[in-house]
Write a protein that holds these residues in place. Structure first.
Motif, PDB file in Angstrom:
ATOM      1  N   VAL A 135       3.450   4.519  -1.491  1.00  0.00           N
ATOM      2  CA  VAL A 135       3.961   3.436  -2.369  1.00  0.00           C
ATOM      3  C   VAL A 135       4.847   3.980  -3.203  1.00  0.00           C
ATOM      4  O   VAL A 135       4.589   5.006  -4.017  1.00  0.00           O
ATOM      5  N   THR A 136       5.766   3.292  -3.497  1.00  0.00           N
ATOM      6  CA  THR A 136       6.984   3.518  -4.538  1.00  0.00           C
ATOM      7  C   THR A 136       7.018   2.537  -5.319  1.00  0.00           C
ATOM      8  O   THR A 136       6.549   1.488  -5.148  1.00  0.00           O
ATOM      9  N   GLY A 137       7.945   2.591  -6.756  1.00  0.00           N
ATOM     10  CA  GLY A 137       7.832   1.565  -7.563  1.00  0.00           C
ATOM     11  C   GLY A 137       8.997   1.410  -8.075  1.00  0.00           C
ATOM     12  O   GLY A 137      10.144   1.459  -7.457  1.00  0.00           O
ATOM     13  N   ILE A 138       9.077   0.621  -9.205  1.00  0.00           N
ATOM     14  CA  ILE A 138      10.438   0.107  -9.871  1.00  0.00           C
ATOM     15  C   ILE A 138      10.290   0.694 -11.371  1.00  0.00           C
ATOM     16  O   ILE A 138       9.304   0.473 -12.119  1.00  0.00           O
ATOM     17  N   ALA A 139      11.525   1.157 -11.818  1.00  0.00           N
ATOM     18  CA  ALA A 139      11.677   1.586 -13.190  1.00  0.00           C
ATOM     19  C   ALA A 139      12.897   0.870 -13.782  1.00  0.00           C
ATOM     20  O   ALA A 139      14.064   0.892 -13.311  1.00  0.00           O
ATOM     21  N   GLU A 140      12.470   0.007 -14.657  1.00  0.00           N
ATOM     22  CA  GLU A 140      13.665  -0.683 -15.560  1.00  0.00           C
ATOM     23  C   GLU A 140      14.613  -1.359 -14.591  1.00  0.00           C
ATOM     24  O   GLU A 140      15.636  -1.466 -14.705  1.00  0.00           O
ATOM     25  N   SER A 185       3.498   5.551  16.284  1.00  0.00           N
ATOM     26  CA  SER A 185       3.021   6.228  14.939  1.00  0.00           C
ATOM     27  C   SER A 185       4.277   6.259  14.047  1.00  0.00           C
ATOM     28  O   SER A 185       5.340   6.606  14.656  1.00  0.00           O
ATOM     29  N   SER A 186       3.977   6.357  12.996  1.00  0.00           N
ATOM     30  CA  SER A 186       5.136   6.582  11.807  1.00  0.00           C
ATOM     31  C   SER A 186       4.251   6.829  10.577  1.00  0.00           C
ATOM     32  O   SER A 186       3.475   6.610   9.988  1.00  0.00           O
ATOM     33  N   ASP A 187       5.146   7.829   9.880  1.00  0.00           N
ATOM     34  CA  ASP A 187       4.507   8.411   8.515  1.00  0.00           C
ATOM     35  C   ASP A 187       5.615   7.786   7.485  1.00  0.00           C
ATOM     36  O   ASP A 187       5.444   8.287   6.375  1.00  0.00           O
ATOM     37  N   VAL A 188       6.659   6.936   7.757  1.00  0.00           N
ATOM     38  CA  VAL A 188       7.610   6.442   6.853  1.00  0.00           C
ATOM     39  C   VAL A 188       7.458   4.894   6.684  1.00  0.00           C
ATOM     40  O   VAL A 188       8.370   3.989   6.415  1.00  0.00           O
ATOM     41  N   VAL A 189       6.117   4.513   6.783  1.00  0.00           N
ATOM     42  CA  VAL A 189       5.974   2.998   6.339  1.00  0.00           C
ATOM     43  C   VAL A 189       5.785   3.008   4.927  1.00  0.00           C
ATOM     44  O   VAL A 189       4.508   2.692   4.353  1.00  0.00           O
ATOM     45  N   HIS A 190       6.942   3.021   4.316  1.00  0.00           N
ATOM     46  CA  HIS A 190       6.758   2.941   2.722  1.00  0.00           C
ATOM     47  C   HIS A 190       6.545   1.563   2.480  1.00  0.00           C
ATOM     48  O   HIS A 190       7.064   0.564   2.747  1.00  0.00           O
ATOM     49  N   LEU A 191       5.884   1.579   1.314  1.00  0.00           N
ATOM     50  CA  LEU A 191       5.592   0.196   0.552  1.00  0.00           C
ATOM     51  C   LEU A 191       6.290   0.045  -0.997  1.00  0.00           C
ATOM     52  O   LEU A 191       6.117   1.044  -1.622  1.00  0.00           O
ATOM     53  N   ARG A 192       7.066  -1.122  -1.084  1.00  0.00           N
ATOM     54  CA  ARG A 192       7.409  -1.395  -2.332  1.00  0.00           C
ATOM     55  C   ARG A 192       7.218  -2.734  -2.924  1.00  0.00           C
ATOM     56  O   ARG A 192       6.820  -3.516  -2.213  1.00  0.00           O
ATOM     57  N   PRO A 193       7.041  -3.061  -4.257  1.00  0.00           N
ATOM     58  CA  PRO A 193       6.489  -4.506  -4.817  1.00  0.00           C
ATOM     59  C   PRO A 193       7.928  -5.293  -4.809  1.00  0.00           C
ATOM     60  O   PRO A 193       8.927  -4.604  -4.883  1.00  0.00           O
ATOM     61  N   GLN A 194       7.746  -6.513  -4.361  1.00  0.00           N
ATOM     62  CA  GLN A 194       8.859  -7.373  -4.319  1.00  0.00           C
ATOM     63  C   GLN A 194       8.760  -8.149  -5.680  1.00  0.00           C
ATOM     64  O   GLN A 194       7.909  -9.062  -5.984  1.00  0.00           O
ATOM     65  N   PRO A 195       9.854  -7.847  -6.555  1.00  0.00           N
ATOM     66  CA  PRO A 195       9.775  -8.794  -7.846  1.00  0.00           C
ATOM     67  C   PRO A 195      10.321 -10.199  -7.802  1.00  0.00           C
ATOM     68  O   PRO A 195      11.047 -10.661  -6.769  1.00  0.00           O
ATOM     69  N   PHE A 196       9.827 -10.858  -8.361  1.00  0.00           N
ATOM     70  CA  PHE A 196      10.231 -12.442  -8.598  1.00  0.00           C
ATOM     71  C   PHE A 196      11.838 -12.357  -9.304  1.00  0.00           C
ATOM     72  O   PHE A 196      12.059 -11.296  -9.965  1.00  0.00           O
ATOM     73  N   VAL A 197      12.511 -13.345  -9.038  1.00  0.00           N
ATOM     74  CA  VAL A 197      13.953 -13.311  -9.518  1.00  0.00           C
ATOM     75  C   VAL A 197      14.136 -14.697 -10.115  1.00  0.00           C
ATOM     76  O   VAL A 197      13.268 -15.725 -10.122  1.00  0.00           O
TER      77      VAL A 197
END
Length: 443
Positions: A265-270, A345-357
């Motif tokens: 899981v990765t995120g959003i900064a500014e 199989s995969s270890d690159v199923v990364h997840l990010r939040p989806q912001p509202f616009v």
């Protein structure tokens, strides 16, 4: 600076005799583009595996801050310079060489990833560590050559980064087999008109061949868009043959009945996506009905709160099952991502939040269809969300990878996303309670 990590192959004991140092084709390192992550390479990795590559010979970097600076020479929070990316790639390749006990790797880059590859080869001593390089949709000449449009940008051929890379009679690197894959006229960043760089009607100074490499092998894939020239099966076939010296035996992805899935899981900064691991995020996975998107059980098949490494798995799934991934992160909408079956199989199923616009304001529920590995081509592709083409998807050269629609908050209902032969069923969730829905296409 945060350096990327590489999954090292684990060995037990000390072998009495090591295998020949250069047996078989080189390990492959995939290098993602601007704002992206290693998750986009999942199909390429699967196809390499289906054609004989071992999983521990395939690697994909995650640049910590994947978005380019507006001006390459000026620091900008949570964004990277061309030099930052070159240094991260240098460190990553060193880890791969150590893990595989090989002298050289093959590099495959999408878009901005090719800038990092070229810089590594020309400025970072990478030529001694690389046997083959494939640049896919990389704006080698620039997306503009201009003193007034995108001044100082890494992607502007009139400014120091690309001027330095393009100095000389050709783009060849001694000892490295170079290839560029490009579209005919369908790459949004290789256009003579500035429509896609915020300057409609103004000349960019480049043309449809902006991603070619002088003197190298250039492959043109008619009709494909900026992302597809890296992630389409025809792009795979070209890169595989360039690296191995032979055409792939199959273009299809061989299924595994019980794929093991993992990622971070990765995120959003500014307001900017990063590939920095996010701790304290909760991930739930539900199996859903393939037609309606309804959960088949109220109990999640998998639930985990991430630690400092951001890892949300592993999860053992089924290659014929449809899943809903629910991501809860402090300060972000609860993101419900519905996905097609995972074939392997995969270890690159990364997840990010989806912001509202802004256009989501006042909506009872919001559903997005997303195509990370390509754009929606009006007239070229068949795509609908809830039976309609969402607003904002442009005609002509494909230039949009997302479409969104608003719905009533209740009652909750099925919303189906379709892209060519891929269908992803979803359910609506109330926006007022902080929920947003994404149908993510694999192809």
């Amino acid at each position: 600076m945060l350096l990327p990590s590489v999954a090292l192959a684990q060995t037990q004991g000390t072998p009495r005799r090591q295998a020949p140092a250069e047996a078989g084709p080189p390990p492959v390192v995939f290098v993602h583009g601007n704002g992206d992550s290693s998750a986009l390479w999942i199909n390429n990795i699967w196809r390499f595996e289906a054609n004989g590559y071992k999983r521990n010979q395939l690697f994909a970097i995650d640049f910590a801050y994947p978005n380019a600076r507006s001006d390459d020479s000026k620091p900008q929070p949570f964004r990277s310079s061309s030099e930052d990316q070159m240094k991260e790639l240098t460190a990553f390749v060193a880890q791969v060489l150590k893990a595989t006990r090989r002298r050289k790797v093959a590099l495959v880059g999408s878009s901005r990833g090719g800038n990092a590859i070229r810089s590594f080869l020309k400025n970072g001593g990478g030529a001694e560590q690389v046997s083959h390089a494939v640049l896919c949709g990389t704006p080698n000449k620039g997306i503009v050559i201009s003193d007034t449009i995108l001044p100082g940008s890494e992607f502007n051929g009139a400014f120091p980064f690309l001027k330095g890379l393009n100095a000389g009679a050709d783009d060849l690197i001694p000892g490295v087999e170079l290839m560029a894959i490009r579209s005919d006229k369908n790459d949004k960043y290789s256009q003579p008109d500035g429509r896609f760089v915020g300057a409609p009607g103004k000349p960019t100074g480049v043309s449809y061949d902006a991603s070619e490499l002088r003197g190298a092998k250039n492959v043109i894939l008619d009709g494909l868009d900026h992302r597809e020239v890296a992630f389409h099966k025809l792009a795979f076939a070209a890169m595989y043959e360039h690296i191995t010296g032979k055409a792939p035996g199959s273009m299809f992805i061989a299924q595994e009945p019980r794929p093991v899935l993992n990622g971070r899981v990765t995120g959003i900064a500014e307001g900017v996506y990063t590939n920095v691991a996010a701790s304290g995020a909760e991930v739930e996975i539900f199996e859903v009905d393939s037609r309606t998107g309804d959960r088949l059980s109220a109990v999640a098949l998998h639930r985990k709160t991430t630690g400092e490494d951001g890892v949300w798995g592993p999860f053992i799934g089924r290659s014929d099952a449809y899943y809903e991934f629910v991501l809860h992160m402090p300060g972000q909408p609860t993101t419900h991502t519905y996905r097609s079956p995972f074939l392997r199989s995969s270890d690159v199923v990364h997840l990010r939040p989806q912001p509202f616009v802004k256009v989501d304001e006042g909506a009872g529920a919001v559903t997005i269809m997303s195509r990370p590995r390509g754009y929606f081509g009006v007239g070229r592709d068949k795509f609908t969300l809830d039976g309609k083409v969402p607003p904002g998807i442009n005609d002509g050269v494909p230039g949009t990878s997302m479409g969104r629609l608003a719905f009533e908050a209740s009652p909750a209902r099925t919303v189906v996303a379709v892209f060519n032969n891929e269908t992803v069923p979803t359910r609506t969730w109330p926006a007022k309670d902080g929920h947003i829905v994404v149908a993510e296409f694999l192809n």
